[in-house]
Design an enzyme around this catalytic site. Sequence first.
Site, PDB file in Angstrom:
ATOM      1  N   GLY A  82      26.699  -7.230   7.464  1.00 43.21           N
ATOM      2  CA  GLY A  82      27.905  -7.325   6.662  1.00 43.21           C
ATOM      3  C   GLY A  82      28.657  -6.011   6.722  1.00 43.21           C
ATOM      4  O   GLY A  82      28.066  -4.965   7.011  1.00 43.21           O
ATOM      5  N   CYS A 127      22.279   0.331   3.630  1.00 44.48           N
ATOM      6  CA  CYS A 127      23.730   0.252   3.820  1.00 44.48           C
ATOM      7  C   CYS A 127      24.106   1.112   5.023  1.00 44.48           C
ATOM      8  O   CYS A 127      23.597   2.220   5.173  1.00 44.48           O
ATOM      9  CB  CYS A 127      24.426   0.775   2.562  1.00 44.48           C
ATOM     10  SG  CYS A 127      26.221   0.802   2.698  1.00 44.48           S
ATOM     11  N   LEU A 128      24.992   0.609   5.866  1.00 39.72           N
ATOM     12  CA  LEU A 128      25.390   1.362   7.061  1.00 39.72           C
ATOM     13  C   LEU A 128      26.051   2.685   6.703  1.00 39.72           C
ATOM     14  O   LEU A 128      26.037   3.622   7.500  1.00 39.72           O
ATOM     15  CB  LEU A 128      26.352   0.531   7.922  1.00 39.72           C
ATOM     16  CG  LEU A 128      25.756  -0.692   8.634  1.00 39.72           C
ATOM     17  CD1 LEU A 128      26.858  -1.495   9.306  1.00 39.72           C
ATOM     18  CD2 LEU A 128      24.694  -0.283   9.643  1.00 39.72           C
ATOM     19  N   GLN A 145      34.565   0.672   4.762  1.00 40.72           N
ATOM     20  CA  GLN A 145      33.580   1.324   5.629  1.00 40.72           C
ATOM     21  C   GLN A 145      34.164   1.750   6.970  1.00 40.72           C
ATOM     22  O   GLN A 145      33.535   2.525   7.701  1.00 40.72           O
ATOM     23  CB  GLN A 145      32.365   0.414   5.845  1.00 40.72           C
ATOM     24  CG  GLN A 145      31.519   0.269   4.589  1.00 40.72           C
ATOM     25  CD  GLN A 145      30.310  -0.609   4.827  1.00 40.72           C
ATOM     26  OE1 GLN A 145      30.413  -1.822   4.860  1.00 40.72           O
ATOM     27  NE2 GLN A 145      29.159   0.013   5.017  1.00 40.72           N
ATOM     28  N   HIS A 176      26.681  -7.345  -2.118  1.00 44.65           N
ATOM     29  CA  HIS A 176      26.682  -5.967  -1.617  1.00 44.65           C
ATOM     30  C   HIS A 176      28.065  -5.620  -1.057  1.00 44.65           C
ATOM     31  O   HIS A 176      28.628  -4.565  -1.370  1.00 44.65           O
ATOM     32  CB  HIS A 176      25.599  -5.847  -0.527  1.00 44.65           C
ATOM     33  CG  HIS A 176      25.532  -4.513   0.158  1.00 44.65           C
ATOM     34  ND1 HIS A 176      24.402  -3.729   0.143  1.00 44.65           N
ATOM     35  CD2 HIS A 176      26.441  -3.843   0.908  1.00 44.65           C
ATOM     36  CE1 HIS A 176      24.640  -2.611   0.830  1.00 44.65           C
ATOM     37  NE2 HIS A 176      25.863  -2.664   1.316  1.00 44.65           N
ATOM     38  N   GLU A 177      28.622  -6.520  -0.229  1.00 48.13           N
ATOM     39  CA  GLU A 177      29.925  -6.234   0.397  1.00 48.13           C
ATOM     40  C   GLU A 177      31.050  -6.225  -0.633  1.00 48.13           C
ATOM     41  O   GLU A 177      31.968  -5.405  -0.550  1.00 48.13           O
ATOM     42  CB  GLU A 177      30.221  -7.236   1.520  1.00 48.13           C
ATOM     43  CG  GLU A 177      29.181  -7.303   2.645  1.00 48.13           C
ATOM     44  CD  GLU A 177      28.779  -5.940   3.205  1.00 48.13           C
ATOM     45  OE1 GLU A 177      29.599  -5.007   3.146  1.00 48.13           O
ATOM     46  OE2 GLU A 177      27.640  -5.807   3.673  1.00 48.13           O
ATOM     47  N   HIS A 232      31.338  -2.983  -2.362  1.00 54.07           N
ATOM     48  CA  HIS A 232      32.061  -1.963  -1.591  1.00 54.07           C
ATOM     49  C   HIS A 232      33.553  -1.953  -1.936  1.00 54.07           C
ATOM     50  O   HIS A 232      34.188  -0.907  -1.940  1.00 54.07           O
ATOM     51  CB  HIS A 232      31.932  -2.234  -0.088  1.00 54.07           C
ATOM     52  CG  HIS A 232      30.717  -1.613   0.546  1.00 54.07           C
ATOM     53  ND1 HIS A 232      30.537  -0.259   0.607  1.00 54.07           N
ATOM     54  CD2 HIS A 232      29.638  -2.156   1.165  1.00 54.07           C
ATOM     55  CE1 HIS A 232      29.388   0.006   1.238  1.00 54.07           C
ATOM     56  NE2 HIS A 232      28.820  -1.135   1.578  1.00 54.07           N
TER      57      HIS A 232
HETATM   58 ZN   LIG Z   1      26.969  -1.318   2.453  1.00 51.47          ZN
END
Ligand SMILES: [Zn+2]
Length: 167
Positions: free
Chosen positions: A44, A86-87, A49, A128-129, A132
């Site tokens: 995701g 998380c990236l 991001q 989660h997304e 963000h």
């Molecule tokens: Zn994340």
Amino acid sequence: MDEIRIYPDPVLIKKAIPVQNIDQKIKKVVDRMVNVMYANKGIGLAAPQIGILNQIIVVGLGRDWRVLINPEIVEGEGESVMEEGCLSLPNIEVPVKRMEKVFIRAWNLDGEEVSLELSNFLGRVYQHEIDHLRGILIIHHISRLRRELLIKRMIKDLKRSQERTVL
Ligand SMILES: [Zn+2]
């Protein structure tokens, strides 16, 4: 290819603004997001991001991916705790309490309203997304003390790996 913004990049803790209309610019942003997500083996990604403060998320499992524009959690029930990464926070995993089942309303890429009912792991990914888009990261789900400790360690690790790359 866009680079993933890494904490403490300030764009990650800002609130994203709703998309007014889905034009070519927005479609290009979605393409960029999908590319970055797959290139980094994520499941995701949220627009902040890659540095774009619009309310756009993509979720991809296998080759199928879905984009949601202006997603909103309208209802939720139950709760569960699971370790998440998380990236934008390399090498950090923390337990995050989330709702077990969520009802989400959003637009698809054609501007049509869609309603989704998601539970368990997939529901967690969407939550989660969507977090963000409000400037909330997984580290905001844990205590301040633990957060500061983990971030200090992460930044140290990142510096070390950058030095290695330079040499
Ligand atoms: Zn994340």
